[in-house]
Write a protein that holds these residues in place. Sequence first.
Motif, PDB file in Angstrom:
ATOM      1  N   GLU A 104     -48.100  32.905  -0.074  1.00 27.26           N
ATOM      2  CA  GLU A 104     -47.064  31.884  -0.176  1.00 27.26           C
ATOM      3  C   GLU A 104     -45.717  32.553   0.022  1.00 27.26           C
ATOM      4  N   TYR A 105     -44.860  31.941   0.837  1.00 25.17           N
ATOM      5  CA  TYR A 105     -43.485  32.415   0.963  1.00 25.17           C
ATOM      6  C   TYR A 105     -42.729  31.959  -0.278  1.00 25.17           C
ATOM      7  N   ILE A 106     -41.984  32.870  -0.912  1.00 21.32           N
ATOM      8  CA  ILE A 106     -41.218  32.535  -2.105  1.00 21.32           C
ATOM      9  C   ILE A 106     -39.737  32.359  -1.752  1.00 21.32           C
ATOM     10  N   LYS A 107     -39.089  33.427  -1.327  1.00 14.88           N
ATOM     11  CA  LYS A 107     -37.687  33.384  -0.909  1.00 14.88           C
ATOM     12  C   LYS A 107     -37.340  34.724  -0.278  1.00 14.88           C
ATOM     13  N   ASP A 108     -36.262  34.765   0.460  1.00 12.50           N
ATOM     14  CA  ASP A 108     -35.780  35.984   1.113  1.00 12.50           C
ATOM     15  C   ASP A 108     -36.951  36.705   1.787  1.00 12.50           C
ATOM     16  N   TYR A 109     -37.311  37.894   1.310  1.00  7.83           N
ATOM     17  CA  TYR A 109     -38.418  38.652   1.903  1.00  7.83           C
ATOM     18  C   TYR A 109     -39.558  38.813   0.894  1.00  7.83           C
TER      19      TYR A 109
END
Length: 104
Positions: A8-13
């Motif tokens: 899952e993408y969370i934020k930033d990198y």
Amino acid sequence: MLRVTDVEYIKDYQLLLTFNDGISKLVDLENYLSGEVFGPLRDKNLFIQFALTRMTIEWVNGADLAPEFLYDIGKIVERNLYVAEDAAEYKINPSAKTSYEKSL
């Protein structure tokens, strides 16, 4: 053999990865995005273009990272996560093992 089973993408990198041993880890790749292959991923529009493969994650430009590396640099998170208002902060378990070798 260690594998990434969910991402899952969370934020930033930052990505939340789940591994085939059931452990979930928050992985921040910001400091690892350099060079010819990984440098272009500093463009967040490119960074979010990833897919789950049989073993790990791969970006649209062909970049991928070994699941063992991702496991080692990740921070274990509680599976029943609490999510902050912006849905981007997870409770990290500081007492949990942090490397694949320690979990064997």
